[in-house]
Design an enzyme around this catalytic site. Structure first.
Site, PDB file in Angstrom:
ATOM      1  N   GLY A   5       0.805  -1.215   0.000  1.00  0.00           N
ATOM      2  CA  GLY A   5       0.000   0.000   0.000  1.00  0.00           C
ATOM      3  C   GLY A   5       0.839   1.266   0.000  1.00  0.00           C
ATOM      4  O   GLY A   5       2.026   1.251  -0.300  1.00  0.00           O
ATOM      5  N   GLY A  59       5.702   4.345  -8.743  1.00  0.00           N
ATOM      6  CA  GLY A  59       6.373   3.069  -9.023  1.00  0.00           C
ATOM      7  C   GLY A  59       5.374   1.919  -9.006  1.00  0.00           C
ATOM      8  O   GLY A  59       5.347   1.076  -9.913  1.00  0.00           O
ATOM      9  N   HIS A  60       4.503   1.893  -7.976  1.00  0.00           N
ATOM     10  CA  HIS A  60       3.446   0.872  -7.947  1.00  0.00           C
ATOM     11  C   HIS A  60       2.565   0.979  -9.192  1.00  0.00           C
ATOM     12  O   HIS A  60       2.134  -0.023  -9.756  1.00  0.00           O
ATOM     13  CB  HIS A  60       2.544   1.049  -6.723  1.00  0.00           C
ATOM     14  CG  HIS A  60       3.207   0.780  -5.406  1.00  0.00           C
ATOM     15  ND1 HIS A  60       3.403   1.746  -4.467  1.00  0.00           N
ATOM     16  CD2 HIS A  60       3.692  -0.370  -4.873  1.00  0.00           C
ATOM     17  CE1 HIS A  60       3.980   1.223  -3.404  1.00  0.00           C
ATOM     18  NE2 HIS A  60       4.175  -0.058  -3.634  1.00  0.00           N
ATOM     19  N   GLN A  86       7.314  -9.909   7.702  1.00  0.00           N
ATOM     20  CA  GLN A  86       8.563  -9.571   7.021  1.00  0.00           C
ATOM     21  C   GLN A  86       9.296  -8.414   7.703  1.00  0.00           C
ATOM     22  O   GLN A  86      10.297  -7.936   7.187  1.00  0.00           O
ATOM     23  CB  GLN A  86       8.326  -9.289   5.533  1.00  0.00           C
ATOM     24  CG  GLN A  86       7.517  -8.040   5.212  1.00  0.00           C
ATOM     25  CD  GLN A  86       7.156  -7.963   3.733  1.00  0.00           C
ATOM     26  OE1 GLN A  86       6.320  -8.703   3.227  1.00  0.00           O
ATOM     27  NE2 GLN A  86       7.790  -7.056   3.008  1.00  0.00           N
ATOM     28  N   ASP A 137      13.428  -3.961  -5.550  1.00  0.00           N
ATOM     29  CA  ASP A 137      13.676  -5.066  -4.621  1.00  0.00           C
ATOM     30  C   ASP A 137      14.174  -6.259  -5.435  1.00  0.00           C
ATOM     31  O   ASP A 137      13.507  -7.295  -5.519  1.00  0.00           O
ATOM     32  CB  ASP A 137      12.380  -5.406  -3.879  1.00  0.00           C
ATOM     33  CG  ASP A 137      11.872  -4.226  -3.087  1.00  0.00           C
ATOM     34  OD1 ASP A 137      12.531  -3.833  -2.121  1.00  0.00           O
ATOM     35  OD2 ASP A 137      10.817  -3.663  -3.461  1.00  0.00           O
ATOM     36  N   GLN A 155      14.508  -9.583  -3.668  1.00  0.00           N
ATOM     37  CA  GLN A 155      13.175 -10.152  -3.416  1.00  0.00           C
ATOM     38  C   GLN A 155      12.664 -10.887  -4.655  1.00  0.00           C
ATOM     39  O   GLN A 155      12.175 -12.021  -4.575  1.00  0.00           O
ATOM     40  CB  GLN A 155      12.227  -9.022  -3.030  1.00  0.00           C
ATOM     41  CG  GLN A 155      10.756  -9.375  -3.099  1.00  0.00           C
ATOM     42  CD  GLN A 155       9.867  -8.283  -2.535  1.00  0.00           C
ATOM     43  OE1 GLN A 155       9.787  -8.120  -1.330  1.00  0.00           O
ATOM     44  NE2 GLN A 155       9.173  -7.532  -3.390  1.00  0.00           N
ATOM     45  N   SER A 182       9.929   4.904  -3.403  1.00  0.00           N
ATOM     46  CA  SER A 182       9.690   3.958  -2.315  1.00  0.00           C
ATOM     47  C   SER A 182       8.703   4.603  -1.348  1.00  0.00           C
ATOM     48  O   SER A 182       8.751   5.824  -1.127  1.00  0.00           O
ATOM     49  CB  SER A 182      11.010   3.683  -1.578  1.00  0.00           C
ATOM     50  OG  SER A 182      10.748   3.120  -0.314  1.00  0.00           O
TER      51      SER A 182
HETATM   52  O1  PAF Z   1       7.624  -5.510  -2.143  1.00  0.00           O
HETATM   53  C1  PAF Z   1       6.689  -5.427  -1.324  1.00  0.00           C
HETATM   54  O2  PAF Z   1       5.961  -4.422  -1.250  1.00  0.00           O
HETATM   55  C2  PAF Z   1       6.431  -6.579  -0.377  1.00  0.00           C
HETATM   56  O3  PAF Z   1       7.627  -7.183   0.028  1.00  0.00           O
HETATM   57  C3  PAF Z   1       5.443  -7.616  -0.931  1.00  0.00           C
HETATM   58  C4  PAF Z   1       5.981  -8.286  -2.189  1.00  0.00           C
HETATM   59  C5  PAF Z   1       4.121  -6.939  -1.250  1.00  0.00           C
HETATM   60  C6  PAF Z   1       5.186  -8.707   0.103  1.00  0.00           C
HETATM   61  O4  PAF Z   1       4.656  -8.195   1.272  1.00  0.00           O
END
Ligand code: PAF
Length: 282
Positions: free
Chosen positions: A31, A36-37, A61, A150, A153, A185
């Site tokens: 959220g 970027g999102h 996390q 990320d 990730q 970010s």
């Molecule tokens: O990159 C993120 O925002 C988070 O690590 C994710 C992939 C939504 C998992 O909670």
């Protein structure tokens, strides 16, 4: 656009879509959506009939001394943006709906998670893998879209998807940057005005290392020192968590740049930890 708060309601909507022969895309987020999102969401929108965005600040996390409590949240704004960008559903559960009190199952990719961010955030990727696998299981998407900021990730999630025979195709989108080069970010809101003005130095340090590699410097140690010197000159109050050259898929350390190599960095400025990276194609 529909808002789902429980895993069961989300699963049942996605199941119905799939039964109708519709393809589904998922964009997992925590959220506080930014441009970027939006680049991930717009890409996902093009790739499937139905688009699901998850908005969940995943507690598993975050380490005990991390920013779970103060992580920025604004669900009404996220819902508006999601709808404007064509989402069919937003999944915004409470932590209790995602994790039973006696939750006991974790997914880990330790080989890829031991360095870089995993070294200073030991439980982080276990939490990421577990929640992303849960989301993929609920939605059963054809594609899921992630950002390359990320990078570690995404490499870990791709390995998890391959090793566990997941059906979804995981897509990585290029880092979306502010005009001055700062990687977007949600955590950038933590920066003071003065810090915000100076942190584009991180991107400039990455470009400096890339240019030196292009000019023939292949020694990763020398290039990392160059990045460190640039940060020492331009952000003297910053602390470098890591500045590492790694293989872009395996995350294994690289000493000489003889093939495309990722320079990944994490820099603390004040209490804010910023990450960024650049793929150096020699
Ligand atoms: O990159 C993120 O925002 C988070 O690590 C994710 C992939 C939504 C998992 O909670």
């Amino acid at each position: 656009m529909e808002l789902f708060n429980t895993p069961e309601s989300l699963r049942s909507a996605c199941r119905q879509w799939r039964r109708q022969g519709l393809s589904v895309a998922l964009v997992p987020t925590m959220g506080f959506l930014h441009a970027g999102h939006m680049s991930l969401i717009d890409e996902a929108r093009k790739r499937a009939d139905k688009l699901v965005i998850s908005v969940f600040v995943n507690p598993t996390q975050f380490g005990p001394n991390e920013d779970l409590d103060r992580y920025p949240r604004d669900l009404p704004r996220d819902l508006r943006l999601a709808e404007e960008h064509g989402a069919d559903a937003v999944f915004a559960p409470e932590p209790g709906a995602m994790y039973a009190a006696d939750h006991a199952t974790w997914v880990e990719v330790p080989e890829l998670a031991k360095g870089l961010c995993g070294a200073s955030r030991p439980i982080h990727f276990r939490g990421v893998c577990t929640v992303v696998l849960k989301l993929l299981n609920l939605v059963q998407p054809d594609v899921a879209v992630f950002g390359q900021k990320d990078w570690q990730q995404l490499a870990i999630l791709r390995r998890m998807a391959r090793d566990l025979d997941l059906d979804a195709q995981l897509i990585g989108m290029p880092i979306f940057r502010e005009e001055d080069g700062l990687a977007m970010s949600s955590r950038n809101v933590y920066l003071t005005e003065d810090e915000r003005a100076r942190v584009p130095a991180i991107r400039q340090g990455l470009l400096k290392a890339r240019d030196a590699a292009a000019a023939g410097q292949r020694d990763a140690g020398a290039l990392a020192l160059m990045f460190r010197a640039h940060i020492a000159d331009t952000l003297p109050d910053a602390r470098i968590d890591y500045a590492s050259f790694v293989h872009p898929d395996s995350m294994a350390p690289v000493a000489r740049l003889d093939a495309p190599t990722l320079l990944a960095v994490a820099v603390f400025i004040g209490k804010v930890r910023l990450i960024d990276n650049i793929l150096i194609e020699v």
